[in-house]
Write an enzyme that holds these catalytic residues in place. Structure first.
Site, short mmCIF file in Angstrom:
data_model
loop_
_atom_site.label_atom_id
_atom_site.label_comp_id
_atom_site.label_asym_id
_atom_site.label_seq_id
_atom_site.Cartn_x
_atom_site.Cartn_y
_atom_site.Cartn_z
N ARG A 171 0.84 -1.22 0.00
CA ARG A 171 0.00 0.00 0.00
C ARG A 171 0.86 1.26 0.00
NH1 ARG A 171 -5.24 0.42 1.74
NH2 ARG A 171 -4.80 2.19 3.07
N ARG A 175 9.72 5.55 -3.30
CA ARG A 175 10.09 6.52 -4.35
C ARG A 175 11.54 6.93 -4.23
NH1 ARG A 175 5.75 10.07 -2.47
NH2 ARG A 175 3.88 9.27 -3.44
N ARG A 248 -9.26 -6.35 13.03
CA ARG A 248 -8.53 -5.61 14.06
C ARG A 248 -9.44 -4.47 14.47
NH1 ARG A 248 -4.92 -7.17 17.43
NH2 ARG A 248 -3.57 -5.33 17.52
N ARG A 279 -0.28 5.69 16.55
CA ARG A 279 -0.07 7.04 16.02
C ARG A 279 -0.82 8.09 16.83
NH1 ARG A 279 -2.61 5.62 10.03
NH2 ARG A 279 -4.53 4.71 10.80
N GLU A 299 -4.08 6.64 18.95
CA GLU A 299 -4.72 5.49 18.31
C GLU A 299 -4.07 4.20 18.83
OE1 GLU A 299 -5.58 6.49 14.16
OE2 GLU A 299 -5.33 4.36 13.72
N TYR A 347 -10.58 -4.08 2.81
CA TYR A 347 -10.14 -2.72 3.13
C TYR A 347 -10.37 -1.87 1.89
CZ TYR A 347 -7.66 1.26 4.81
OH TYR A 347 -7.37 2.54 5.23
N ASP A 349 -10.63 2.02 0.33
CA ASP A 349 -10.55 3.47 0.50
C ASP A 349 -11.88 4.07 0.07
OD1 ASP A 349 -8.00 3.91 1.58
OD2 ASP A 349 -7.07 3.53 -0.37
#
Ligand code: FAD
Ligand code: UDP
Length: 364
Positions: A171, A175, A248, A279, A299, A347, A349
């Site tokens: 995911r 770069r 989860r 996070r 979180e 999952y 988006d």
């Protein structure tokens, strides 16, 4: 005679887009939602004049112009670009993996130097990589795996990286340019004023009942409409007849602080396993907020059970196999459309959710 054309179970993004599409075609929809608010997981709440993403940080991103234009009908989007940071024992690294990360980790200045270092550290991995650990090392080397991925992933998924599928890490972009944009998509932003307004506008013209669980009065609700659109968990629909699918869960701890800037970035990941949360989100930065106070969310990733909110499907071999059995039952269910991230155990988006509804409704 049914009073409604569609009974939509769940006022999340899937349910809201579906209702909007069908009411605009003259159909009558009833949406029922077990929570006391609309929006599902994209729900945002105004606290101290800051739009707080109550179920986790949400950044809209897509490369599909049609979907971008569609969502922009319901809100103006700002120019926020997601550029999370990783904090490993007080060292700050840029994400996703890019030349800034490689420079901080190894002092690499050119792409060739970074590639050389990765080759050096990934040499012993046999292709194709079998699991998340091997995949990460082969993509970005062992140092990055050990500092930024291993601890975070094991906290997030509650499982060893050797037991997790390799695709999870795919995911994240890798770069060899100095570019901290977390996504590769053409369009990206945060709705100015939060996400809830989007769902509210989508539901205009639709009847809505909040705080009601479909399964408490299933027969009654089924009798009201010709077709049911179900966006809850697929295993619950079939009374867990093959056993529950695994997820989860997440627990959020929110704090209002008397400071205007707590961490200087919307998202900071804590990648060492000894820090119990994964996070910290500082919500005002999503909208470049200038408020005097700030709202932050810690979180914590949590093992799921039937009494907790399911967040992330665990798409490993066991659960995918189980899902296939439920999907087979779903295909045989007459007049029921299963959709959304829970109905399809995937999952997804937000852009993919919108796209899937537009495809389904176009064919009805
Ligand atoms: P949901 O939002 O879960 O809606 C389903 C609704 O159905 C819920 O409101 C639920 O209460 C209701 N429901 C379930 N069962 C019943 C029942 N029996 N009776 C009545 N109501 C019921 N996507 C992005 O594009 N960008 C991001 O940055 C991003 N970040 C994310 C971060 C986190 C932590 C998570 C978990 C997801 C993230 N996503 C992101 C994905 C995004 O949340 C989903 O794409 C979207 O919310 C899916 O919408 P949905 O309607 O399918 O599901
Ligand atoms: N990940 C990690 N460290 C980070 C960020 C991500 O190890 O600082 C791993 C983790 O396994 C996570 C995966 O990369 O599940 C995908 O990250 P993403 O940000 O897409 O996760 P999500 O948005 O689903 O929380």
């Amino acid at each position: 005679m049914n009073k409604f054309d569609y009974l939509i179970v769940g006022a999340g993004l899937f349910g809201c887009v579906f209702a909007n599409e069908m009411t605009s075609r003259g159909k009558k929809c009833l949406v029922i939602e077990k929570r006391k608010h609309i929006g599902g997981n994209i729900y945002s709440e105004n606290i101290e004049n800051i739009n707080v993403h109550k179920y986790g940080a949400h950044i809209f991103h897509t490369s599909n112009k049609k979907i971008w234009n569609y969502i922009n009908q319901f809100a103006d989007f700002n120019h926020y670009i997601n550029s999370p940071l990783a904090n490993y024992k007080g060292e700050i690294y840029n994400l996703p993996f890019n030349m800034n990360t490689f420079n901080k980790m190894w002092g690499a200045i050119t792409p060739d130097q970074a590639k050389e270092k990765i080759r050096e550290q990934s040499g012993q991995i046999k292709e194709p990589p079998k699991n998340l650990e091997e995949m990460t090392i082969s993509l970005v080397g062992r140092d990055i795996y050990e500092k930024l991925i291993e601890g975070y992933t094991e906290k997030q998924w509650g499982r060893n990286c050797k037991e997790l599928p390799a695709f999870i890490i795919k995911r994240l972009p890798v770069r060899f340019v100095y570019d901290n944009n977390y996504f590769n998509d053409t369009y990206q932003g945060i709705p100015i004023g939060g996400y809830t307004q989007i769902c509210k506008k989508m539901l205009a013209g639709t009847e809505l009942i909040l705080s009601v669980d479909y399964f408490d009065q299933k027969e009654h609700f089924d009798s009201l409409a010709k077709t049911v659109v179900y966006t809850g968990t697929i295993d619950r629909y079939f009374d867990y007849c093959y056993g529950p699918l695994q997820y989860r869960s997440i627990r959020f701890e929110n704090k209002i602080l008397n400071t205007d800037n707590f961490q200087g970035n919307a998202v900071i990941n804590f990648t060492h396993r000894d820090i119990p949360y994964t996070r910290i989100i500082e919500h005002k930065h999503f909208e470049f907020g200038k408020q005097e106070k700030t709202v932050i969310s810690y979180e914590y990733s949590d093992e799921w059970n039937i009494n907790k909110e399911p967040y992330y499907p665990i798409n490993d071999t066991y659960n995918n196999g189980l899902y296939e059995k439920y999907r087979y039952l779903a295909e045989k269910e007459v007049n029921v459309i299963f959709g959304g991230r829970l109905g399809s155990y995937k999952y997804c988006d937000m852009d993919k959710v919108v796209e899937s509804v537009l495809n389904i409704t176009a064919n009805l």
